[in-house]
Design a protein around this motif. Structure first.
Motif, PDB file in Angstrom:
ATOM      1  N   ASN B 216       0.838  -1.211   0.000  1.00 27.61           N
ATOM      2  CA  ASN B 216       0.000   0.000   0.000  1.00 27.61           C
ATOM      3  C   ASN B 216       0.868   1.254   0.000  1.00 27.61           C
ATOM      4  OD1 ASN B 216      -2.550  -1.382   0.143  1.00 27.61           O
ATOM      5  ND2 ASN B 216      -2.003  -1.885   2.245  1.00 27.61           N
ATOM      6  N   ALA B 217       1.873   1.274  -0.850  1.00 27.03           N
ATOM      7  CA  ALA B 217       2.881   2.329  -0.776  1.00 27.03           C
ATOM      8  C   ALA B 217       2.930   3.173  -2.048  1.00 27.03           C
ATOM      9  CB  ALA B 217       4.251   1.708  -0.500  1.00 27.03           C
ATOM     10  N   SER B 218       1.856   3.210  -2.808  1.00 24.24           N
ATOM     11  CA  SER B 218       1.933   3.986  -4.048  1.00 24.24           C
ATOM     12  C   SER B 218       2.054   5.487  -3.763  1.00 24.24           C
ATOM     13  CB  SER B 218       0.740   3.700  -4.968  1.00 24.24           C
ATOM     14  OG  SER B 218      -0.449   3.782  -4.257  1.00 24.24           O
ATOM     15  N   GLU B 219       1.452   5.919  -2.657  1.00 30.14           N
ATOM     16  CA  GLU B 219       1.580   7.332  -2.292  1.00 30.14           C
ATOM     17  C   GLU B 219       3.037   7.642  -1.924  1.00 30.14           C
ATOM     18  OE1 GLU B 219      -0.398   9.721  -2.801  1.00 30.14           O
ATOM     19  OE2 GLU B 219       0.887  11.182  -1.783  1.00 30.14           O
ATOM     20  N   GLU B 220       3.672   6.741  -1.186  1.00 34.24           N
ATOM     21  CA  GLU B 220       5.070   6.916  -0.805  1.00 34.24           C
ATOM     22  C   GLU B 220       5.970   6.869  -2.045  1.00 34.24           C
ATOM     23  OE1 GLU B 220       2.865   5.100   0.744  1.00 34.24           O
ATOM     24  OE2 GLU B 220       2.852   5.837   2.803  1.00 34.24           O
ATOM     25  N   LEU B 221       5.610   6.027  -3.006  1.00 33.42           N
ATOM     26  CA  LEU B 221       6.385   5.967  -4.244  1.00 33.42           C
ATOM     27  C   LEU B 221       6.249   7.279  -5.010  1.00 33.42           C
ATOM     28  CD1 LEU B 221       8.064   4.421  -6.366  1.00 33.42           C
ATOM     29  CD2 LEU B 221       5.920   3.569  -7.336  1.00 33.42           C
ATOM     30  N   ARG B 222       5.015   7.816  -5.019  1.00 35.98           N
ATOM     31  CA  ARG B 222       4.792   9.087  -5.697  1.00 35.98           C
ATOM     32  C   ARG B 222       5.655  10.178  -5.059  1.00 35.98           C
ATOM     33  NH1 ARG B 222       2.727  13.599  -5.420  1.00 35.98           N
ATOM     34  NH2 ARG B 222       2.040  13.286  -3.263  1.00 35.98           N
ATOM     35  N   GLU B 223       5.699  10.168  -3.738  1.00 36.80           N
ATOM     36  CA  GLU B 223       6.535  11.143  -3.016  1.00 36.80           C
ATOM     37  C   GLU B 223       7.996  11.043  -3.431  1.00 36.80           C
ATOM     38  OE1 GLU B 223       6.411  13.415  -0.353  1.00 36.80           O
ATOM     39  OE2 GLU B 223       4.252  13.602  -0.689  1.00 36.80           O
ATOM     40  N   LEU B 224       8.484   9.827  -3.502  1.00 36.58           N
ATOM     41  CA  LEU B 224       9.884   9.643  -3.880  1.00 36.58           C
ATOM     42  C   LEU B 224      10.116  10.192  -5.288  1.00 36.58           C
ATOM     43  CD1 LEU B 224      12.753   8.428  -3.476  1.00 36.58           C
ATOM     44  CD2 LEU B 224      11.883   6.340  -4.538  1.00 36.58           C
ATOM     45  N   CYS B 225       9.208   9.857  -6.182  1.00 34.70           N
ATOM     46  CA  CYS B 225       9.402  10.265  -7.568  1.00 34.70           C
ATOM     47  C   CYS B 225       9.207  11.772  -7.715  1.00 34.70           C
ATOM     48  CB  CYS B 225       8.467   9.488  -8.479  1.00 34.70           C
ATOM     49  SG  CYS B 225       8.795   7.724  -8.394  1.00 34.70           S
ATOM     50  N   ILE B 313      23.395  -2.008  -2.815  1.00 37.02           N
ATOM     51  CA  ILE B 313      22.856  -1.386  -1.610  1.00 37.02           C
ATOM     52  C   ILE B 313      21.552  -2.104  -1.260  1.00 37.02           C
ATOM     53  CG2 ILE B 313      22.141   0.780  -0.531  1.00 37.02           C
ATOM     54  CD1 ILE B 313      23.691   2.198  -2.841  1.00 37.02           C
ATOM     55  N   PRO B 314      21.651  -3.156  -0.464  1.00 33.84           N
ATOM     56  CA  PRO B 314      20.440  -3.886  -0.072  1.00 33.84           C
ATOM     57  C   PRO B 314      19.729  -3.195   1.083  1.00 33.84           C
ATOM     58  CG  PRO B 314      22.398  -4.994   0.793  1.00 33.84           C
ATOM     59  CD  PRO B 314      22.884  -3.773   0.056  1.00 33.84           C
ATOM     60  N   ILE B 315      18.419  -3.101   1.005  1.00 31.53           N
ATOM     61  CA  ILE B 315      17.638  -2.549   2.112  1.00 31.53           C
ATOM     62  C   ILE B 315      16.474  -3.492   2.376  1.00 31.53           C
ATOM     63  CG2 ILE B 315      16.246  -0.615   2.945  1.00 31.53           C
ATOM     64  CD1 ILE B 315      17.847   1.193   1.005  1.00 31.53           C
ATOM     65  N   VAL B 316      16.499  -4.154   3.528  1.00 30.05           N
ATOM     66  CA  VAL B 316      15.410  -5.052   3.875  1.00 30.05           C
ATOM     67  C   VAL B 316      14.391  -4.265   4.682  1.00 30.05           C
ATOM     68  CG1 VAL B 316      14.752  -7.142   5.117  1.00 30.05           C
ATOM     69  CG2 VAL B 316      16.937  -7.047   3.899  1.00 30.05           C
ATOM     70  N   GLY B 317      13.185  -4.189   4.150  1.00 26.91           N
ATOM     71  CA  GLY B 317      12.157  -3.467   4.896  1.00 26.91           C
ATOM     72  C   GLY B 317      10.875  -3.340   4.088  1.00 26.91           C
ATOM     73  N   ASP B 318       9.862  -2.850   4.780  1.00 29.12           N
ATOM     74  CA  ASP B 318       8.568  -2.591   4.164  1.00 29.12           C
ATOM     75  C   ASP B 318       8.686  -1.288   3.370  1.00 29.12           C
ATOM     76  OD1 ASP B 318       5.965  -1.879   3.599  1.00 29.12           O
ATOM     77  OD2 ASP B 318       5.177  -2.497   5.554  1.00 29.12           O
ATOM     78  N   VAL B 319       8.356  -1.323   2.100  1.00 27.27           N
ATOM     79  CA  VAL B 319       8.541  -0.132   1.269  1.00 27.27           C
ATOM     80  C   VAL B 319       7.784   1.073   1.834  1.00 27.27           C
ATOM     81  CG1 VAL B 319       9.136  -1.289  -0.878  1.00 27.27           C
ATOM     82  CG2 VAL B 319       6.740  -0.940  -0.325  1.00 27.27           C
ATOM     83  N   LYS B 320       6.666   0.778   2.494  1.00 22.74           N
ATOM     84  CA  LYS B 320       5.880   1.887   3.048  1.00 22.74           C
ATOM     85  C   LYS B 320       6.642   2.607   4.166  1.00 22.74           C
ATOM     86  CE  LYS B 320       1.149   2.995   4.408  1.00 22.74           C
ATOM     87  NZ  LYS B 320       0.761   3.696   3.170  1.00 22.74           N
ATOM     88  N   GLU B 321       7.491   1.881   4.863  1.00 22.87           N
ATOM     89  CA  GLU B 321       8.286   2.511   5.917  1.00 22.87           C
ATOM     90  C   GLU B 321       9.607   3.055   5.382  1.00 22.87           C
ATOM     91  OE1 GLU B 321       8.676   0.366   9.634  1.00 22.87           O
ATOM     92  OE2 GLU B 321       6.875  -0.791   9.177  1.00 22.87           O
ATOM     93  N   VAL B 322      10.161   2.364   4.399  1.00 22.52           N
ATOM     94  CA  VAL B 322      11.489   2.743   3.914  1.00 22.52           C
ATOM     95  C   VAL B 322      11.421   3.994   3.030  1.00 22.52           C
ATOM     96  CG1 VAL B 322      13.418   2.015   2.448  1.00 22.52           C
ATOM     97  CG2 VAL B 322      12.420   0.402   4.082  1.00 22.52           C
ATOM     98  N   LEU B 323      10.422   4.058   2.152  1.00 16.53           N
ATOM     99  CA  LEU B 323      10.404   5.143   1.168  1.00 16.53           C
ATOM    100  C   LEU B 323      10.363   6.539   1.794  1.00 16.53           C
ATOM    101  CD1 LEU B 323       8.327   3.737  -1.841  1.00 16.53           C
ATOM    102  CD2 LEU B 323      10.799   3.818  -1.513  1.00 16.53           C
ATOM    103  N   PRO B 324       9.521   6.775   2.805  1.00 15.84           N
ATOM    104  CA  PRO B 324       9.536   8.136   3.391  1.00 15.84           C
ATOM    105  C   PRO B 324      10.911   8.514   3.946  1.00 15.84           C
ATOM    106  CG  PRO B 324       7.580   6.946   4.101  1.00 15.84           C
ATOM    107  CD  PRO B 324       8.447   5.955   3.386  1.00 15.84           C
ATOM    108  N   LYS B 325      11.625   7.529   4.520  1.00 19.34           N
ATOM    109  CA  LYS B 325      12.970   7.821   5.032  1.00 19.34           C
ATOM    110  C   LYS B 325      13.927   8.129   3.884  1.00 19.34           C
ATOM    111  CE  LYS B 325      12.176   4.592   8.814  1.00 19.34           C
ATOM    112  NZ  LYS B 325      12.507   3.284   9.341  1.00 19.34           N
ATOM    113  N   LEU B 326      13.759   7.394   2.802  1.00 23.52           N
ATOM    114  CA  LEU B 326      14.617   7.636   1.642  1.00 23.52           C
ATOM    115  C   LEU B 326      14.346   9.030   1.066  1.00 23.52           C
ATOM    116  CD1 LEU B 326      16.704   6.562  -0.375  1.00 23.52           C
ATOM    117  CD2 LEU B 326      14.846   5.462  -1.636  1.00 23.52           C
ATOM    118  N   VAL B 327      13.069   9.402   1.022  1.00 23.18           N
ATOM    119  CA  VAL B 327      12.694  10.727   0.517  1.00 23.18           C
ATOM    120  C   VAL B 327      13.337  11.808   1.388  1.00 23.18           C
ATOM    121  CG1 VAL B 327      10.778  12.349   0.212  1.00 23.18           C
ATOM    122  CG2 VAL B 327      10.521   9.965  -0.512  1.00 23.18           C
TER     123      VAL B 327
END
Lengths: 184, 559
Positions: B216-225, B313-327
């Motif tokens: 359920n991370a399409s919003e987080e993906l949009r943020e990253l992009c 660069i491996p990152i193990v995690g839930d994309v919904k939690e990881v993406l906001p941190k990456l952003v």
């Protein structure tokens, strides 16, 4: 042009580590919940991912709820990293340890039934003594010898004894425990 | 309380409202409990249908789909949906009846070792040996199915144990599974390194997969992009995870992806894999895949990382939690967006040179691509589309631009023909207010068409748009292109009269063979009540292009 900073490029070392072959034998110690079907899950995982188990030993631990599976895998053929990650995905697997060779005590037991007519019997018994093996059964034609030690030692003993006529050999597969850290 | 009733209570405690299934001997007690359980049970006509309905339900809603089957043949009929759910990471719980405990192992009537058979294709399974464990097992099954990387969980319940009298107490706490602790948060140091890599990349690409949908991370993906002008491509499973109408969208990648997306992967210096798994349909020839790229790989399943392609660069995690941190980390880097200009110049040049396209017919013949465009127009691009497997699936992936997640429901990993109709039924049950269209192939639809009876019986108004070309079209295409045109068993020959078949089931049947009437016929089908099957006669021997031939590299796309 390369992406990233210099320390990123250093991370290329991961190329070698990740998914690559280590070229040595690995002793993998697995703690599992003592539930029905756990061994089948592990064996099935190995077969469907195309990994070979060289040896396998299963037994209880100090905790009756938990069993330990010790298996050896050839890291020259299989990516150990993938093997342990896939094992981790099994819900009943609690802990996996890829034992460090230098910090591990590994032992295996083997029983050899050897053809031992009178004229060669003394020589065979001498080998047994050198290897600190025990003679556990004697008949007119054969001796049964118990050997404990590393897989290398057992293989060495086998090489010595085989020319005399090896009738039957049984090996347990290795079990292993980590060496205690020194206290200082 | 009877164990079968406790099972129902446990399901309701997990929030279950709908169950798909078929009764039989070994699950008689379970079905007796269904009677009083205040649960909506949808009676399928084949257990495979029930299983795919549960999958469609789960994919459309994100909730756990549940299917029941009896022992033996009922359970073995579930094998395909279970394997499908495993490969596409669909949160599902399958509850099978088993023969009585005194018969287990005796080759009793309708006995099959479903636990053993399914071991390689489940995330986990439970064989009930003590009826008191049933509520716990259900609770654990839902937890395992829905957390971490989702997947199918099987619970096998012997008939006599489901009749046992047990105490039932609702369980509320999270199950304690010592060997199951998915890590979700992502290592912050790795995330920082990934952000730096992104900030330094000249030719980055975001490659997103089904993990974005499942997480359920399409919003987080949009943020990253949106944090920079990163080009984005999605896998077949990731479609809808990023808006297809967005400027940054390059189209799907992989075997039938766009040239731009595949060339971008081939030329990228940094590929950020978000919840995808470098499947062979993506990489083509592995040794020639993305030779210039470094890889960031974000996945909840550590075993996916470096399985096929070593991750730098491996990152193990839930994309919904990881993406906001990456952003956050990326924004802090204040990278100069203009570094991407040259890359976009190249991408735009490819987009101009290699747009998706096809030659329309001169007459009234319906080109299959045209049919997808008509479907997009008739549904205003806003339906839930379920699909079978084959050419029509690829054309839909190419020509139906998905702007929202959970709108594109198909069998990507296992590639199960016959998935479309039952999964549409499940999706419609999950989302009754949405328009649900099953885009079917004629080779696929006949494999599960009995589920039309289910749709009629339970008044589930799914619309089946059948792309009818008279062939196992994708296999025909391969025989034409790579097997010297030696067609072997790919022609369907005499097929049913589809509209009549639909009518025989009690649904509405329609047929259209004029390209000028397709969209109108679809609108008619969509606005009419109840299930409809619209037989669309398309060009018989159209090939799906572009494509990466099997074993070739992305740069060697044909068509």
């Amino acid at each position: 042009m390369e992406a990233g900073t210099p320390d990123l490029i250093n991370l290329e070392d991961l190329d070698a580590a990740a998914g690559a072959l280590t070229g040595r034998k690995h002793v993998v110690s697995i703690l599992v919940e003592n539930r029905p079907g756990v061994l089948a899950r592990i064996a099935g995982l190995f077969s469907r991912r195309g990994f070979n188990i060289d040896t396998l030993a299963v037994g209880p631990t100090e905790d009756p709820e938990i069993s330990r599976i010790t298996l050896t895998v050839d890291g020259a053929v299989h990516p150990i990293d993938q093997v342990t990650k896939q094992l981790h995905k099994l819900v009943n697997v609690i802990k996996i340890r890829d034992m460090e060779p230098g910090e591990t005590i590994a032992r295996e037991m083997a029983l050899f039934k050897v053809s031992a007519p009178i004229e060669s019997r003394a020589e065979i018994m001498q080998f047994a003594e050198i290897f600190r093996a025990k003679i556990v059964d004697v008949s007119r034609r054969s001796l049964t010898i118990e050997v404990t030690g590393s897989a290398d030692k057992i293989e060495a003993f086998e090489r010595m004894i085989r020319p005399h006529g090896l009738i039957e050999m049984v090996r347990t597969g290795e079990i292993a425990i980590a060496r205690s850290k020194s206290d200082n | 309380m009877r164990a079968a009733d406790a099972l129902m209570e446990a399901l309701k405690a997990e929030g279950v409202e709908h169950i798909f299934g078929i009764p039989g001997g070994a699950n008689l007690p379970i079905y007796d409990a269904v009677h009083d359980a205040d649960l909506d049970h949808i009676q399928a006509r084949h257990e495979q249908g029930a299983g795919h309905m549960a999958e469609g339900y789960a994919k459309a809603s994100g909730r756990v789909g549940v299917a029941f089957a009896t022992s033996g043949p009922g359970a073995t009929n579930l094998i395909t949906p279970i394997a499908d759910a495993m490969l596409d990471s669909v949160p599902t719980v399958f509850i099978t009846g088993q023969v009585r405990t005194d018969l287990i192992g005796t080759d009793g009537f309708q006995e099959a070792d479903v636990n053993g058979i399914t071991m390689p294709i489940v995330k986990h399974s439970f064989m009930v040996q003590d009826p008191r464990h049933i509520p716990d097992y259900i609770h654990e099954a839902f937890h395992i199915a829905s957390t971490g990387r989702p997947g199918p969980v099987l619970v096998d319940v012997p008939q006599d144990l489901s009749r046992a009298d047990i105490e039932y107490e609702p369980i509320t706490d999270t199950p304690n599974l010592p060997g199951y602790k998915p890590s979700t948060e992502g290592n912050i140091k790795q995330i920082r390194i990934a952000a730096r890599a992104l900030a330094n990349a000249q030719r980055p690409i975001i490659y997103a997969g089904g993990g974005v949908i499942n997480g359920n991370a399409s919003e987080e993906l949009r943020e990253l992009c949106a944090s920079d002008n990163f080009p984005v491509t999605c896998t077949l499973m990731g479609l809808g995870g990023f808006r297809a109408s967005d400027e940054q969208w390059l189209g799907m990648l992989g075997m039938h992806g766009t040239r731009t997306a595949n060339y971008a992967m081939d030329n990228a210096d940094l590929i950020v894999n978000i919840g995808a798994r470098f499947d062979d349909r993506i990489t083509g020839k592995l040794s020639e895949f993305a030779p210039r790229a470094k890889f960031v790989h974000i996945d909840i399943d550590p075993a996916e990382i470096s399985k096929n392609v070593p991750a730098h660069i491996p990152i193990v995690g839930d994309v919904k939690e990881v993406l906001p941190k990456l952003v956050k980390e990326y924004r802090a880097s204040q990278a100069d967006s203009s570094r991407l200009d040259a890359w976009w110049e190249q991408l735009h040049a490819w987009q101009q040179e290699y747009p998706l396209g096809y030659e329309d017919s001169d007459d009234s013949e319906i080109k299959p691509q045209k049919m997808i465009q008509a479907m997009f127009a008739a549904t205003e691009g806003d339906a839930i589309i379920t699909s079978d497997v084959g050419q029509h699936q690829m054309w839909a992936a190419q020509y139906y631009g998905f702007d929202k997640p959970r709108r594109w429901i198909n069998s990507g990993g296992l590639g199960t023909m016959g998935f479309g109709l039952p999964s549409a039924i499940g999706a419609k049950v999950a989302q009754p207010d949405e328009t649900v269209v099953c885009l079917a192939g004629d080779g696929s639809l006949i494999m599960t068409c009995q589920e039309l009876a289910t749709a009629v019986r339970h008044e589930i108004p799914v619309k089946v748009f059948l792309m009818n070309n008279g062939y196992f079209g994708m296999v025909r295409q391969w025989q034409e292109l790579f097997w010297d045109g030696r067609y072997s068993s790919v022609e369907m020959g005499p097929s049913p009269d589809w509209p009549k078949l639909a009518e025989a089931f009690g649904a509405r049947g329609m047929m259209v063979d004029d390209k000028n009437e397709v969209e109108g016929a679809m609108r008619d089908a969509l606005t009419s009540e109840g299930p409809v099957l619209l037989d669309v006669r398309v060009t018989k021997e159209e090939n799906c292009y572009p494509m990466i031939p099997a074993g070739a590299a992305a740069r060697d796309m044909v068509g």
